[in-house]
Motif scaffolding. Structure first.
Motif, PDB file in Angstrom:
ATOM      1  N   PRO A  78      44.661  27.822   8.892  1.00  0.00           N
ATOM      2  CA  PRO A  78      44.603  28.326  10.452  1.00  0.00           C
ATOM      3  C   PRO A  78      43.330  27.996  10.984  1.00  0.00           C
ATOM      4  O   PRO A  78      43.729  27.474  12.233  1.00  0.00           O
ATOM      5  N   SER A  79      42.063  28.303  10.485  1.00  0.00           N
ATOM      6  CA  SER A  79      40.917  27.874  11.271  1.00  0.00           C
ATOM      7  C   SER A  79      40.931  26.579  11.544  1.00  0.00           C
ATOM      8  O   SER A  79      40.400  26.097  12.774  1.00  0.00           O
ATOM      9  N   TYR A  80      41.221  25.801  10.502  1.00  0.00           N
ATOM     10  CA  TYR A  80      40.838  24.532  10.535  1.00  0.00           C
ATOM     11  C   TYR A  80      41.813  23.716  11.684  1.00  0.00           C
ATOM     12  O   TYR A  80      41.511  22.836  12.567  1.00  0.00           O
ATOM     13  N   LEU A  81      43.079  24.031  11.462  1.00  0.00           N
ATOM     14  CA  LEU A  81      43.896  23.530  12.580  1.00  0.00           C
ATOM     15  C   LEU A  81      43.704  23.822  14.028  1.00  0.00           C
ATOM     16  O   LEU A  81      43.860  22.883  14.819  1.00  0.00           O
ATOM     17  N   LEU A  82      43.254  25.049  14.153  1.00  0.00           N
ATOM     18  CA  LEU A  82      43.055  25.504  15.396  1.00  0.00           C
ATOM     19  C   LEU A  82      41.888  24.633  16.125  1.00  0.00           C
ATOM     20  O   LEU A  82      41.906  24.379  17.186  1.00  0.00           O
ATOM     21  N   ALA A  83      40.755  24.636  14.994  1.00  0.00           N
ATOM     22  CA  ALA A  83      39.832  23.765  15.614  1.00  0.00           C
ATOM     23  C   ALA A  83      40.037  22.363  16.056  1.00  0.00           C
ATOM     24  O   ALA A  83      39.645  21.934  17.113  1.00  0.00           O
ATOM     25  N   VAL A  84      40.795  21.766  15.260  1.00  0.00           N
ATOM     26  CA  VAL A  84      41.299  20.469  15.615  1.00  0.00           C
ATOM     27  C   VAL A  84      42.110  20.372  16.945  1.00  0.00           C
ATOM     28  O   VAL A  84      41.908  19.474  17.792  1.00  0.00           O
ATOM     29  N   LEU A  85      43.115  21.139  16.907  1.00  0.00           N
ATOM     30  CA  LEU A  85      44.090  21.068  17.919  1.00  0.00           C
ATOM     31  C   LEU A  85      43.479  21.561  19.510  1.00  0.00           C
ATOM     32  O   LEU A  85      43.671  21.025  20.318  1.00  0.00           O
ATOM     33  N   ALA A  86      42.600  22.553  19.150  1.00  0.00           N
ATOM     34  CA  ALA A  86      41.915  22.974  20.457  1.00  0.00           C
ATOM     35  C   ALA A  86      40.901  21.947  20.928  1.00  0.00           C
ATOM     36  O   ALA A  86      40.910  21.675  22.033  1.00  0.00           O
ATOM     37  N   ALA A  87      40.204  20.988  20.110  1.00  0.00           N
ATOM     38  CA  ALA A  87      39.208  20.199  20.783  1.00  0.00           C
ATOM     39  C   ALA A  87      40.164  19.033  21.079  1.00  0.00           C
ATOM     40  O   ALA A  87      39.479  18.369  22.140  1.00  0.00           O
ATOM     41  N   LEU A 117      24.990  43.899   6.366  1.00  0.00           N
ATOM     42  CA  LEU A 117      24.941  42.581   7.581  1.00  0.00           C
ATOM     43  C   LEU A 117      24.883  41.279   6.692  1.00  0.00           C
ATOM     44  O   LEU A 117      26.018  40.788   7.176  1.00  0.00           O
ATOM     45  N   MET A 118      24.655  41.066   5.673  1.00  0.00           N
ATOM     46  CA  MET A 118      24.635  39.889   5.050  1.00  0.00           C
ATOM     47  C   MET A 118      26.257  39.504   4.630  1.00  0.00           C
ATOM     48  O   MET A 118      26.867  38.425   4.875  1.00  0.00           O
ATOM     49  N   ARG A 119      26.852  40.711   4.004  1.00  0.00           N
ATOM     50  CA  ARG A 119      28.234  40.556   3.651  1.00  0.00           C
ATOM     51  C   ARG A 119      29.090  40.348   4.950  1.00  0.00           C
ATOM     52  O   ARG A 119      30.199  39.707   4.834  1.00  0.00           O
ATOM     53  N   TRP A 120      28.904  41.027   5.826  1.00  0.00           N
ATOM     54  CA  TRP A 120      29.700  40.850   7.169  1.00  0.00           C
ATOM     55  C   TRP A 120      29.494  39.594   7.729  1.00  0.00           C
ATOM     56  O   TRP A 120      30.534  38.696   7.893  1.00  0.00           O
ATOM     57  N   LEU A 121      28.217  38.772   7.835  1.00  0.00           N
ATOM     58  CA  LEU A 121      28.030  37.572   8.310  1.00  0.00           C
ATOM     59  C   LEU A 121      28.536  36.481   7.268  1.00  0.00           C
ATOM     60  O   LEU A 121      29.076  35.473   7.698  1.00  0.00           O
ATOM     61  N   SER A 122      28.529  36.639   5.892  1.00  0.00           N
ATOM     62  CA  SER A 122      29.310  35.803   5.066  1.00  0.00           C
ATOM     63  C   SER A 122      30.612  35.580   5.369  1.00  0.00           C
ATOM     64  O   SER A 122      31.047  34.651   5.160  1.00  0.00           O
ATOM     65  N   GLY A 123      31.318  36.663   5.685  1.00  0.00           N
ATOM     66  CA  GLY A 123      32.948  36.684   5.984  1.00  0.00           C
ATOM     67  C   GLY A 123      32.946  35.743   7.294  1.00  0.00           C
ATOM     68  O   GLY A 123      34.223  35.113   7.329  1.00  0.00           O
ATOM     69  N   LEU A 124      32.143  35.483   7.916  1.00  0.00           N
ATOM     70  CA  LEU A 124      32.157  34.607   9.477  1.00  0.00           C
ATOM     71  C   LEU A 124      31.777  33.332   8.938  1.00  0.00           C
ATOM     72  O   LEU A 124      31.824  32.562   9.953  1.00  0.00           O
ATOM     73  N   THR A 125      31.104  32.823   8.129  1.00  0.00           N
ATOM     74  CA  THR A 125      30.357  31.650   7.748  1.00  0.00           C
ATOM     75  C   THR A 125      31.314  30.382   8.026  1.00  0.00           C
ATOM     76  O   THR A 125      30.911  29.419   8.788  1.00  0.00           O
ATOM     77  N   PHE A 126      32.677  30.589   7.506  1.00  0.00           N
ATOM     78  CA  PHE A 126      33.594  29.518   7.730  1.00  0.00           C
ATOM     79  C   PHE A 126      33.822  29.052   9.202  1.00  0.00           C
ATOM     80  O   PHE A 126      33.712  27.925   9.582  1.00  0.00           O
ATOM     81  N   ASN A 127      33.906  30.007   9.976  1.00  0.00           N
ATOM     82  CA  ASN A 127      34.360  29.795  11.316  1.00  0.00           C
ATOM     83  C   ASN A 127      33.198  29.403  12.257  1.00  0.00           C
ATOM     84  O   ASN A 127      32.966  28.619  12.991  1.00  0.00           O
ATOM     85  N   PHE A 128      31.937  30.228  11.900  1.00  0.00           N
ATOM     86  CA  PHE A 128      30.819  29.889  12.490  1.00  0.00           C
ATOM     87  C   PHE A 128      30.358  28.270  12.145  1.00  0.00           C
ATOM     88  O   PHE A 128      29.995  27.511  13.164  1.00  0.00           O
ATOM     89  N   TYR A 129      30.573  27.886  10.883  1.00  0.00           N
ATOM     90  CA  TYR A 129      30.159  26.505  10.596  1.00  0.00           C
ATOM     91  C   TYR A 129      31.136  25.463  11.366  1.00  0.00           C
ATOM     92  O   TYR A 129      30.529  24.374  11.789  1.00  0.00           O
ATOM     93  N   ILE A 130      32.544  25.724  11.394  1.00  0.00           N
ATOM     94  CA  ILE A 130      33.066  24.835  12.096  1.00  0.00           C
ATOM     95  C   ILE A 130      33.231  24.677  13.415  1.00  0.00           C
ATOM     96  O   ILE A 130      33.714  23.654  14.073  1.00  0.00           O
ATOM     97  N   TRP A 131      32.628  25.521  14.007  1.00  0.00           N
ATOM     98  CA  TRP A 131      32.480  25.545  15.692  1.00  0.00           C
ATOM     99  C   TRP A 131      30.986  25.387  16.322  1.00  0.00           C
ATOM    100  O   TRP A 131      30.965  24.962  17.447  1.00  0.00           O
ATOM    101  N   HIS A 132      30.064  25.548  15.475  1.00  0.00           N
ATOM    102  CA  HIS A 132      28.667  25.772  16.125  1.00  0.00           C
ATOM    103  C   HIS A 132      28.312  24.215  16.505  1.00  0.00           C
ATOM    104  O   HIS A 132      27.620  24.268  17.861  1.00  0.00           O
ATOM    105  N   GLN A 133      28.378  23.343  15.911  1.00  0.00           N
ATOM    106  CA  GLN A 133      28.253  22.024  16.600  1.00  0.00           C
ATOM    107  C   GLN A 133      29.117  21.523  17.679  1.00  0.00           C
ATOM    108  O   GLN A 133      28.493  21.087  18.608  1.00  0.00           O
TER     109      GLN A 133
END
Length: 391
Positions: A101-110, A316-332
């Motif tokens: 879901p996150s991956y396809l959204l990133a591709v199609l939105a871009a 805090l680290m646990r919460w941020l860890s749950g966001l890392t995938f979407n953070f990673y694929i959008w930051h650049q």
């Protein structure tokens, strides 16, 4: 297995490791756009983190190592306890629901919101190849979608992960039965592949980050999972005083492993400053020692004393860890768009603009990652519930 048992077995420090390695990769990509000086003044002394920032890309290897560790951990536990291993079909289903879901959204939105309106493609053929290779997770097989895509430059790592997921159930089955042979063959395959590329291929651009180049990194992660299970079982049998002493010894071991990682980063930075070709050869040369040092970090942090473990495994680290995938694929992608559309050419020489750009990148990506993670988690829960009803 009860909730208390799950909590007891949880490796809290790994939440922090995932967050830190993701931020190191993101800091490299954001710095590429801003050139914000990587120095701080502490007690009147200037300390430079430039070599760490310039080599932040190398922590993609660490995220892949951590993936191998976590993927095989349930299998290592079942192998040691003699229980039934995880089923194959739920593994594939959970991976797809978590990633796609996150991956396809990133591709199609871009593609629809940015690449097409900005006229990013020189021809229809390039446009079709870029889109379909990303949708089929094959972009690493083609030069233009891999290196020249306007969609999202970091998505190649998702491609590598999904390719490994296809093989993992079979590799895990072999590793449970014959761990020495299986992991040795994976190690040899990864090392020999990189050695061939290093010595025999002049232009390494298309080859340094293909799946075979990471097989020994995945194997080390799987080996680390077995090592962790053996260490945990041993520690539980120790007397309290000995257990405490071993935990503090782990803290000293972690400091040593971090020091080794920093030495590797300095060596890689020196090569990277010479040329792009030297940088890529450095990646090939340093991948195995870096993976070994990071595995040492993972294993030593898994047995830290409770106060030190809290630094990496707090809420805090646990919460941020749950966001890392979407953070990673959008930051650049967001950083590139901000530079292209909002910031002037003076960005690289204006400290105020550099700081504004950096804060904007981190803050907006974090907010977007939190929103997308909430949506995709809800979709995953809905999909799992629908699957159970159908069954």
């Amino acid at each position: 297995m009860g909730e208390k048992d799950n909590a007891r077995r949880e490796i809290g420090a790994l939440y922090g490791f995932r967050v830190l390695m993701t931020l190191l990769v993101a800091n490299f990509h954001i710095w590429q756009q801003s050139w914000l000086p990587q120095t701080v003044v502490l007690l009147g002394k200037r300390i430079s983190f430039d070599y760490i920032t310039r080599t932040g890309y190398i922590f993609v290897d660490g995220l892949i190592l951590l993936s191998g560790f976590l993927l095989f951990l349930p299998h290592a536990r079942c192998r040691r306890e003699g229980t039934k291993p995880p089923a194959v079909l739920p593994f594939y289903r959970n991976r797809l629901w978590r990633i796609l879901p996150s991956y396809l959204l990133a591709v199609l939105a871009a593609y629809f919101l940015f690449a097409l309106p900005q006229g990013s493609y020189a021809s229809d053929g390039a446009r079709r190849l870029d889109l379909w290779s990303h949708l089929t997770l094959t972009q690493t097989f083609f030069l233009q979608p891999y290196y020249g895509t306007p969609l999202n430059g970091v998505l190649w790592t998702v491609c590598i992960e999904m390719q490994f997921y296809l093989l993992f159930p079979l590799l895990a089955r072999w590793a449970r039965k014959k761990p020495g042979l299986t992991l040795s063959l994976m190690m040899a395959a990864g090392w020999l592949y990189r050695a061939f590329v290093y010595f025999k291929i002049e232009d390494t651009a298309m080859y340094i980050n293909q799946l075979p180049a990471f097989l020994d990194v995945y194997a080390l992660g799987m080996l680390g999972a077995m090592g962790y299970e053996a260490g945990r079982a041993f520690l539980e049998k120790c007397a309290p005083r000995l257990r405490t002493a071993l935990q503090w010894a782990s803290a000293a071991g972690l400091a040593l492993c971090v020091w080794i990682v920093l030495q590797i980063l300095q060596a890689q930075c020196t090569l990277g400053l010479q040329s792009t070709a030297s940088l890529r050869l450095g990646q090939l040369k340093h991948r195995l020692p870096l993976a070994l040092a990071l595995l040492g970090c993972i294993l030593t942090s898994a047995f830290l004393p409770r106060p030190l473990e809290w630094l990496l495994g707090n809420r805090l680290m646990r919460w941020l860890s749950g966001l890392t995938f979407n953070f990673y694929i959008w930051h650049q992608f967001l950083a590139v768009q901000y530079v292209r559309n909002w910031f002037p050419n003076t960005l690289h020489s204006d400290p105020g603009l550099q700081w504004a750009f950096t804060v904007l990148c981190y803050a907006s990506t974090l907010v977007l990652a939190a929103a997308l993670t909430a949506v995709t988690d809800r979709l995953a829960d809905w999909g799992k519930a629908l699957w159970k009803r159908k069954k």
